[in-house]
Scaffold this motif. Sequence first.
Motif, PDB file in Angstrom:
ATOM      1  N   TYR A  39      -1.785 -16.158  14.762  1.00 20.95           N
ATOM      2  CA  TYR A  39      -2.915 -15.583  14.846  1.00 20.95           C
ATOM      3  C   TYR A  39      -3.634 -16.061  16.224  1.00 20.95           C
ATOM      4  CZ  TYR A  39      -2.275 -14.266   9.984  1.00 20.95           C
ATOM      5  OH  TYR A  39      -1.642 -13.560   8.828  1.00 20.95           O
ATOM      6  N   MET A  55       1.317 -10.417   1.563  1.00 19.43           N
ATOM      7  CA  MET A  55       1.077  -9.234   1.696  1.00 19.43           C
ATOM      8  C   MET A  55      -0.430  -8.967   2.588  1.00 19.43           C
ATOM      9  SD  MET A  55       2.215  -5.982   1.125  1.00 19.43           S
ATOM     10  CE  MET A  55       2.928  -6.014  -0.113  1.00 19.43           C
ATOM     11  N   ALA A  69       0.164 -10.274   6.279  1.00 19.97           N
ATOM     12  CA  ALA A  69       0.642  -9.197   7.196  1.00 19.97           C
ATOM     13  C   ALA A  69      -0.372  -8.245   7.585  1.00 19.97           C
ATOM     14  CB  ALA A  69       1.678  -8.416   6.239  1.00 19.97           C
ATOM     15  N   LEU A  70      -1.131  -7.889   6.816  1.00 18.95           N
ATOM     16  CA  LEU A  70      -2.241  -6.782   7.130  1.00 18.95           C
ATOM     17  C   LEU A  70      -3.231  -7.486   7.797  1.00 18.95           C
ATOM     18  CD1 LEU A  70      -2.749  -5.039   3.801  1.00 18.95           C
ATOM     19  CD2 LEU A  70      -1.631  -4.161   5.523  1.00 18.95           C
ATOM     20  N   PHE A  79      -2.777  -9.062  10.763  1.00 19.76           N
ATOM     21  CA  PHE A  79      -2.914  -8.749  12.090  1.00 19.76           C
ATOM     22  C   PHE A  79      -3.610  -7.643  12.545  1.00 19.76           C
ATOM     23  CE2 PHE A  79       0.886 -11.644  11.407  1.00 19.76           C
ATOM     24  CZ  PHE A  79       0.767 -12.450  12.763  1.00 19.76           C
ATOM     25  N   SER A  80      -3.753  -6.840  11.739  1.00 16.13           N
ATOM     26  CA  SER A  80      -4.571  -5.387  11.867  1.00 16.13           C
ATOM     27  C   SER A  80      -6.104  -5.535  11.534  1.00 16.13           C
ATOM     28  CB  SER A  80      -3.944  -4.444  11.291  1.00 16.13           C
ATOM     29  OG  SER A  80      -2.707  -4.015  11.929  1.00 16.13           O
ATOM     30  N   ILE A 105       9.849 -11.621  11.850  1.00 19.46           N
ATOM     31  CA  ILE A 105       8.609 -11.180  12.595  1.00 19.46           C
ATOM     32  C   ILE A 105       9.449 -10.656  14.220  1.00 19.46           C
ATOM     33  CG2 ILE A 105       6.842 -11.898  14.426  1.00 19.46           C
ATOM     34  CD1 ILE A 105       5.799 -13.520  11.988  1.00 19.46           C
ATOM     35  N   GLU A 163       5.349  -8.145  12.708  1.00 22.24           N
ATOM     36  CA  GLU A 163       4.589  -9.003  11.807  1.00 22.24           C
ATOM     37  C   GLU A 163       4.365  -8.301  10.467  1.00 22.24           C
ATOM     38  OE1 GLU A 163       3.325  -9.767  16.089  1.00 22.24           O
ATOM     39  OE2 GLU A 163       3.683  -8.107  14.885  1.00 22.24           O
ATOM     40  N   LEU A 164       3.846  -7.070  10.600  1.00 26.41           N
ATOM     41  CA  LEU A 164       3.646  -6.226   9.203  1.00 26.41           C
ATOM     42  C   LEU A 164       4.851  -6.255   8.409  1.00 26.41           C
ATOM     43  CD1 LEU A 164       1.778  -4.878   7.593  1.00 26.41           C
ATOM     44  CD2 LEU A 164       2.278  -2.493   8.804  1.00 26.41           C
ATOM     45  N   LEU A 165       5.806  -5.705   8.803  1.00 29.84           N
ATOM     46  CA  LEU A 165       7.127  -5.290   7.806  1.00 29.84           C
ATOM     47  C   LEU A 165       7.899  -6.528   7.673  1.00 29.84           C
ATOM     48  CD1 LEU A 165       8.649  -2.075   9.575  1.00 29.84           C
ATOM     49  CD2 LEU A 165       7.312  -2.384   7.382  1.00 29.84           C
ATOM     50  N   VAL A 168       5.401  -8.167   4.928  1.00 29.02           N
ATOM     51  CA  VAL A 168       5.565  -7.291   3.806  1.00 29.02           C
ATOM     52  C   VAL A 168       7.002  -7.428   2.994  1.00 29.02           C
ATOM     53  CG1 VAL A 168       5.563  -4.869   2.834  1.00 29.02           C
ATOM     54  CG2 VAL A 168       3.771  -5.733   4.385  1.00 29.02           C
ATOM     55  N   SER A 213       6.902 -10.482   1.171  1.00 27.00           N
ATOM     56  CA  SER A 213       5.910 -10.441  -0.083  1.00 27.00           C
ATOM     57  C   SER A 213       6.789  -9.878  -1.396  1.00 27.00           C
ATOM     58  CB  SER A 213       4.853  -9.931   0.345  1.00 27.00           C
ATOM     59  OG  SER A 213       4.931  -8.450   0.332  1.00 27.00           O
TER      60      SER A 213
END
Length: 390
Positions: free
Chosen positions: A33, A88, A91-92, A94-95, A156, A161-163, A166, A169
């Motif tokens: 981050y 979860m 993960a989100l 990052f956006s 990662i 990062e997202l997938l 997720v 999770s």
Amino acid sequence: MKSNELRALAITSLAHFMNDGTFLVFPLLIVYYSTQAHVSIVFLGTLSIIYTLLSGLLSPVIGDFADRHNLDTPLLSLGILLEGIALMLFALGFSFPSLIVLGTVILGIGQAFYHPIGGAILSRIFGKSSGRALGLNGAFGSVGRAVMPTIVTFMILAIGELLGLVSLSLVFVVATFIIFVGLSFYKKGGSGDIRKSKEKLDRIFYKFLFILGVIVFIRSMFITGTTTFTGEFIYDTYHSKVLAGVFLTVGFIGSVFGQPLFGWVTEKKGGRFAFLITSIISVLAFLGFLYFSVYLVAAAAMYVIFTLAAFSAFPVLLGYVSQTFPKSFYTVANSYVWGIGVTVGGAAGNALITALLGDKVPLVTTFYIALVLAVISIILTPLIPSKVRT
């Protein structure tokens, strides 16, 4: 070992693996981050205070509720599910960085469940031999704590990062179902297992709990405060996010062996002796880690010894509680020692180091300041009563 004992040990060990697997995820994500999402490290440190503080303050409430009701299995499962939801949100994050805040809040709530409830389940089922059971169970927690940073790091790297987060999770959701079904057989109901509404402890127990809690609080300021920023310390030293994740995994191998070892020591020599020995080893090993920090292999070896002793609190402290308190107070006593002593103490440690970093104090200097706190806890340890007599 009876079939129900084996089943309880297996399922609670899975729960401990998943629960403690989240322990180093946020400290590792601080590196990502701060470097990729450009979030302030002081802000991230503040969030680490929030979730550890939440976990600690909620733990006695959950522990008291658990001692009065026959809902240990649903409560244990709920904690693991909440941790999966937190991943979860991370993960989100990052956006949408604002979701990191929500994720830390839910993580803090989720982490309040396992230790007091899992420890009480094993103490009730195994009785006088609970020290070894808690130690073996704790080893699985340590495995989760050790391997998760590397799992997160390479997920990662592999799928982003997202997938990556997720997917992790979703693993927690599956584990929640297995834990709920696997522990469905466990019910309280033995003599003294459920606390009556007017049942009270003798005053001597409160004195014991207060003294132990204060000393554990001070020691945990050192342990959690330094651990939260160890990934950042390794990154600053070697300039590699991958190495930071791998170092945490290698370093926490020590705790896998320390939990059963010191669970056995607690059972044979008593909780106060085990607590004192682990405190001394922790201080000496962490001092060695700092001294050899520029020599990777030596630093890793010192950190392994540090985690061997420092992260044996589950069997040592909760084994100590089971040696001291009546069964109907196991969970709430566990929750005060663990929730307030270990977790809120850890939040205070995070707050101290974060504040020092905010004042531009070098990270390595904050680690030495935390070491002073650990020495103070050792000096105070003889004040803990060896036995409680009513």
